[in-house]
Design a protein around this motif. Structure first.
Motif, PDB file in Angstrom:
ATOM      1  N   PHE A 137       0.821  -1.215   0.000  1.00 38.52           N
ATOM      2  CA  PHE A 137       0.000   0.000   0.000  1.00 38.52           C
ATOM      3  C   PHE A 137       0.854   1.265   0.000  1.00 38.52           C
ATOM      4  CE2 PHE A 137      -2.673   3.372   1.658  1.00 38.52           C
ATOM      5  CZ  PHE A 137      -3.813   3.201   0.898  1.00 38.52           C
ATOM      6  N   ASP A 138       2.003   1.247   0.642  1.00 42.88           N
ATOM      7  CA  ASP A 138       2.861   2.431   0.637  1.00 42.88           C
ATOM      8  C   ASP A 138       3.300   2.785  -0.780  1.00 42.88           C
ATOM      9  OD1 ASP A 138       2.627   2.689   3.343  1.00 42.88           O
ATOM     10  OD2 ASP A 138       4.581   1.816   3.825  1.00 42.88           O
ATOM     11  N   GLN A 139       3.536   1.758  -1.626  1.00 47.38           N
ATOM     12  CA  GLN A 139       3.894   2.008  -3.023  1.00 47.38           C
ATOM     13  C   GLN A 139       2.713   2.607  -3.776  1.00 47.38           C
ATOM     14  OE1 GLN A 139       5.611  -1.465  -4.917  1.00 47.38           O
ATOM     15  NE2 GLN A 139       6.681  -2.057  -3.037  1.00 47.38           N
ATOM     16  N   VAL A 140       1.519   2.078  -3.515  1.00 49.18           N
ATOM     17  CA  VAL A 140       0.320   2.625  -4.145  1.00 49.18           C
ATOM     18  C   VAL A 140       0.133   4.078  -3.739  1.00 49.18           C
ATOM     19  CG1 VAL A 140      -2.193   2.443  -4.285  1.00 49.18           C
ATOM     20  CG2 VAL A 140      -0.794   0.363  -4.270  1.00 49.18           C
ATOM     21  N   ALA A 141       0.302   4.360  -2.446  1.00 47.09           N
ATOM     22  CA  ALA A 141       0.147   5.726  -1.944  1.00 47.09           C
ATOM     23  C   ALA A 141       1.181   6.651  -2.560  1.00 47.09           C
ATOM     24  CB  ALA A 141       0.261   5.739  -0.419  1.00 47.09           C
ATOM     25  N   ALA A 142       2.413   6.164  -2.737  1.00 46.04           N
ATOM     26  CA  ALA A 142       3.465   6.983  -3.346  1.00 46.04           C
ATOM     27  C   ALA A 142       3.115   7.313  -4.791  1.00 46.04           C
ATOM     28  CB  ALA A 142       4.806   6.250  -3.267  1.00 46.04           C
ATOM     29  N   ALA A 143       2.547   6.331  -5.511  1.00 44.22           N
ATOM     30  CA  ALA A 143       2.146   6.577  -6.902  1.00 44.22           C
ATOM     31  C   ALA A 143       1.003   7.570  -6.988  1.00 44.22           C
ATOM     32  CB  ALA A 143       1.744   5.262  -7.561  1.00 44.22           C
ATOM     33  N   ALA A 144       0.172   7.618  -5.928  1.00 46.97           N
ATOM     34  CA  ALA A 144      -1.003   8.500  -5.932  1.00 46.97           C
ATOM     35  C   ALA A 144      -0.705   9.895  -5.400  1.00 46.97           C
ATOM     36  CB  ALA A 144      -2.111   7.870  -5.097  1.00 46.97           C
ATOM     37  N   LYS A 145       0.438  10.085  -4.804  1.00 50.40           N
ATOM     38  CA  LYS A 145       0.759  11.372  -4.189  1.00 50.40           C
ATOM     39  C   LYS A 145       0.765  12.492  -5.242  1.00 50.40           C
ATOM     40  CE  LYS A 145       4.078  13.582  -1.071  1.00 50.40           C
ATOM     41  NZ  LYS A 145       5.353  13.409  -0.321  1.00 50.40           N
ATOM     42  N   LYS A 168      -6.512   9.143   2.085  1.00 50.73           N
ATOM     43  CA  LYS A 168      -6.982  10.412   1.522  1.00 50.73           C
ATOM     44  C   LYS A 168      -7.402  11.371   2.631  1.00 50.73           C
ATOM     45  CE  LYS A 168      -8.507  13.334  -1.581  1.00 50.73           C
ATOM     46  NZ  LYS A 168      -7.586  14.099  -2.449  1.00 50.73           N
ATOM     47  N   ARG A 169      -8.083  10.845   3.635  1.00 51.09           N
ATOM     48  CA  ARG A 169      -8.544  11.692   4.731  1.00 51.09           C
ATOM     49  C   ARG A 169      -7.354  12.297   5.481  1.00 51.09           C
ATOM     50  NH1 ARG A 169      -9.418  11.749  10.029  1.00 51.09           N
ATOM     51  NH2 ARG A 169      -8.443   9.713  10.313  1.00 51.09           N
ATOM     52  N   LEU A 170      -6.352  11.482   5.741  1.00 48.53           N
ATOM     53  CA  LEU A 170      -5.171  11.979   6.452  1.00 48.53           C
ATOM     54  C   LEU A 170      -4.398  12.995   5.610  1.00 48.53           C
ATOM     55  CD1 LEU A 170      -3.900   8.667   8.097  1.00 48.53           C
ATOM     56  CD2 LEU A 170      -4.958  10.623   9.239  1.00 48.53           C
ATOM     57  N   ARG A 171      -4.362  12.785   4.297  1.00 49.21           N
ATOM     58  CA  ARG A 171      -3.666  13.727   3.414  1.00 49.21           C
ATOM     59  C   ARG A 171      -4.341  15.089   3.398  1.00 49.21           C
ATOM     60  NH1 ARG A 171       1.312  13.074   1.735  1.00 49.21           N
ATOM     61  NH2 ARG A 171       0.802  14.376  -0.080  1.00 49.21           N
ATOM     62  N   SER A 172      -5.663  15.078   3.648  1.00 55.59           N
ATOM     63  CA  SER A 172      -6.408  16.334   3.610  1.00 55.59           C
ATOM     64  C   SER A 172      -6.245  17.141   4.890  1.00 55.59           C
ATOM     65  CB  SER A 172      -7.890  16.062   3.365  1.00 55.59           C
ATOM     66  OG  SER A 172      -8.463  15.364   4.452  1.00 55.59           O
ATOM     67  N   LEU A 173      -5.720  16.492   5.937  1.00 50.83           N
ATOM     68  CA  LEU A 173      -5.493  17.209   7.193  1.00 50.83           C
ATOM     69  C   LEU A 173      -4.263  18.101   7.076  1.00 50.83           C
ATOM     70  CD1 LEU A 173      -6.042  14.308   9.771  1.00 50.83           C
ATOM     71  CD2 LEU A 173      -7.673  16.096   9.135  1.00 50.83           C
ATOM     72  N   SER A 174      -4.225  19.129   7.896  1.00 50.24           N
ATOM     73  CA  SER A 174      -3.023  19.955   7.947  1.00 50.24           C
ATOM     74  C   SER A 174      -1.875  19.115   8.492  1.00 50.24           C
ATOM     75  CB  SER A 174      -3.245  21.172   8.851  1.00 50.24           C
ATOM     76  OG  SER A 174      -3.482  20.746  10.184  1.00 50.24           O
ATOM     77  N   ILE A 218      -7.000  10.532  -7.956  1.00 51.72           N
ATOM     78  CA  ILE A 218      -7.360   9.137  -8.165  1.00 51.72           C
ATOM     79  C   ILE A 218      -8.751   9.045  -8.782  1.00 51.72           C
ATOM     80  CG2 ILE A 218      -7.900   6.958  -7.007  1.00 51.72           C
ATOM     81  CD1 ILE A 218      -5.787   7.600  -4.946  1.00 51.72           C
ATOM     82  N   VAL A 219      -8.893   8.181  -9.780  1.00 52.56           N
ATOM     83  CA  VAL A 219     -10.192   7.868 -10.369  1.00 52.56           C
ATOM     84  C   VAL A 219     -10.379   6.365 -10.219  1.00 52.56           C
ATOM     85  CG1 VAL A 219     -11.689   8.039 -12.382  1.00 52.56           C
ATOM     86  CG2 VAL A 219      -9.880   9.727 -12.044  1.00 52.56           C
ATOM     87  N   MET A 220     -11.440   5.955  -9.549  1.00 50.72           N
ATOM     88  CA  MET A 220     -11.648   4.548  -9.219  1.00 50.72           C
ATOM     89  C   MET A 220     -12.599   3.869 -10.203  1.00 50.72           C
ATOM     90  SD  MET A 220      -9.803   3.695  -6.624  1.00 50.72           S
ATOM     91  CE  MET A 220     -10.594   2.084  -6.418  1.00 50.72           C
ATOM     92  N   GLU A 235     -20.764   0.565   2.346  1.00 46.78           N
ATOM     93  CA  GLU A 235     -20.264   1.738   3.051  1.00 46.78           C
ATOM     94  C   GLU A 235     -18.870   2.114   2.559  1.00 46.78           C
ATOM     95  OE1 GLU A 235     -20.537   4.949   5.578  1.00 46.78           O
ATOM     96  OE2 GLU A 235     -22.077   3.484   5.026  1.00 46.78           O
ATOM     97  N   ALA A 236     -18.041   1.106   2.306  1.00 48.66           N
ATOM     98  CA  ALA A 236     -16.687   1.377   1.794  1.00 48.66           C
ATOM     99  C   ALA A 236     -16.737   2.029   0.420  1.00 48.66           C
ATOM    100  CB  ALA A 236     -15.880   0.079   1.742  1.00 48.66           C
ATOM    101  N   VAL A 237     -17.614   1.525  -0.461  1.00 50.40           N
ATOM    102  CA  VAL A 237     -17.756   2.106  -1.803  1.00 50.40           C
ATOM    103  C   VAL A 237     -18.325   3.517  -1.704  1.00 50.40           C
ATOM    104  CG1 VAL A 237     -18.914   1.884  -4.034  1.00 50.40           C
ATOM    105  CG2 VAL A 237     -17.984  -0.150  -2.900  1.00 50.40           C
ATOM    106  N   ARG A 238     -19.288   3.720  -0.809  1.00 50.57           N
ATOM    107  CA  ARG A 238     -19.852   5.054  -0.620  1.00 50.57           C
ATOM    108  C   ARG A 238     -18.760   6.044  -0.200  1.00 50.57           C
ATOM    109  NH1 ARG A 238     -23.462   3.869   2.848  1.00 50.57           N
ATOM    110  NH2 ARG A 238     -25.342   3.956   1.546  1.00 50.57           N
ATOM    111  N   ASP A 239     -17.895   5.634   0.713  1.00 51.37           N
ATOM    112  CA  ASP A 239     -16.814   6.516   1.168  1.00 51.37           C
ATOM    113  C   ASP A 239     -15.819   6.798   0.050  1.00 51.37           C
ATOM    114  OD1 ASP A 239     -17.922   6.661   3.677  1.00 51.37           O
ATOM    115  OD2 ASP A 239     -16.602   5.161   4.571  1.00 51.37           O
ATOM    116  N   VAL A 240     -15.524   5.789  -0.753  1.00 55.84           N
ATOM    117  CA  VAL A 240     -14.618   5.993  -1.889  1.00 55.84           C
ATOM    118  C   VAL A 240     -15.190   7.029  -2.843  1.00 55.84           C
ATOM    119  CG1 VAL A 240     -13.735   4.901  -3.998  1.00 55.84           C
ATOM    120  CG2 VAL A 240     -13.434   3.768  -1.797  1.00 55.84           C
TER     121      VAL A 240
END
Length: 360
Positions: free
Chosen positions: A87-95, A343-349, A99-101, A127-132
């Protein structure tokens, strides 16, 4: 992103702005014009020319009954690592990217079941899909008809590409979603005729079931004895000899009958990226999750673009153009939850993020 009017003359389709940021509406100017540019020769690869033995072998390959040896599995996993473990590699690619799912339904968001009408997703997955969908533009790309998969998913704020991308509809606050693209409308009468003929021809095969998915047909044989696979394939071929406008493909314990036009899940992904205004942009990361042979068309598109991540859902090694893997819908749900949390954590200051996140 600002809304733009876009014209796609090669498909006979025009785009107009939809309300809301980053949404574009594509409407057909004429099915005949759209289909004419998508044909393969006269009607392309005709089902009647397909070798029955090749069809059955392809079916076995797409629905393995056992996994290979441990060494082979390990080698495959190194080539297609877990999207959770990596997942860290996926997150690095998305930084720094949008993202379009894109996600398949059966076998991806819901488990594979004996009765296709009972392929329900869990409340937790919904619920997971709704959040995405709250954080990323999201589309369900499936072989099912749009109406059926919409009833399964139960979420309106998504894009749905049914019938392997031949029926694409956009989010809507109304009961009926907006039709964005239907490149095979002229085939509807012949598909209805083929459906009736296939039902009649396969009725004597115990366990066989024909599902009408509006712009395509599915002959399910998950409940058919393996000794009857070849005779069933012959029955399907015999029917399709009377319908040269249609072609035969294979999936997981299913034979798919579709219009013989150059359209598949990969082209649906390209269309949706263009309609969202994300085509030819380097700051976009398409992510496609799927489990079937038909999802390989989407994996190939992302691989060819050199942009995007394909994730194959499978417990056993398969030949694939996907970059990563997940074992089952449970892992898919866990991946979606982690993606939303990231994504939520990235949106935080920066000061509000956990220390471990600040260091990444």
């Amino acid at each position: 992103m600002s809304n733009q009017d876009v014209v796609l003359p090669d498909m006979g389709i025009a785009a107009a702005a939809l309300p809301g940021p980053g949404r574009a509406l594509f409407v057909c100017r004429g099915a005949a014009g759209a289909v004419s540019s998508l044909r393969r020769g006269a009607y392309g690869a005709v089902a009647g020319r397909t070798c029955t033995s090749r069809v059955v072998e392809a079916i076995r390959a797409s629905s393995p009954t056992r996994c290979p040896a441990v060494d082979e599995c390990d080698a495959w996993t190194r080539k297609h690592p877990s999207a959770l473990g990596s997942f860290d590699q996926v997150a690095a690619a998305a930084k720094g990217k949008r993202i379009v799912m894109f996600m398949d339904y059966d076998g991806t968001l819901s488990p594979i079941v004996t009765d296709p009408d009972m392929a329900f997703m869990t409340a937790e997955m919904r619920e997971a899909v709704r959040d995405v969908a709250k954080h990323f533009p999201t589309a369900i790309v499936t072989g099912r008809c749009v109406e059926k998969v919409c009833s399964f998913v139960g979420l309106s704020d998504l894009y749905y590409a049914g019938s392997h991308g031949m029926d694409i509809k956009g989010p809507s606050s109304k009961d009926d979603q907006t039709v964005l693209l239907q490149p095979a409308r002229e085939f509807l009468p012949v598909i209805d005729k083929a459906f009736r003929a296939l039902e009649e021809r396969t009725r004597a095969t115990p366990g066989a079931r024909v599902e009408h998915n509006k712009f395509c047909l599915s002959v399910h044989f998950r409940c058919v004895a393996e000794k009857s696979w070849s005779p069933l394939a012959e029955q399907v071929k015999a029917v399709l000899r009377d319908f040269p406008e249609l072609k035969l493909t294979e999936g997981r314990k299913v034979l798919e009958i579709r219009p013989s036009i150059m359209w598949d899940k990969g082209r649906a992904v390209e269309f949706l990226l263009k309609s969202l205004g994300f085509d030819d942009r380097s700051d976009v990361l398409p992510v496609y999750i799927g489990d079937d042979r038909t999802d390989e068309d989407a994996f190939k598109v992302l691989k060819k673009r050199g942009q995007g991540l394909g994730i194959l859902v499978s417990k056993c090694p398969k030949e694939t153009d996907a970059s990563y893997s997940l074992q089952d819908p449970t892992e898919v749900m866990e991946f979606l939850v982690r993606l939303v949390e990231w994504k939520r954590l990235r949106s935080l200051s920066p000061s509000a993020r956990p220390r471990a996140q600040q260091q990444k």
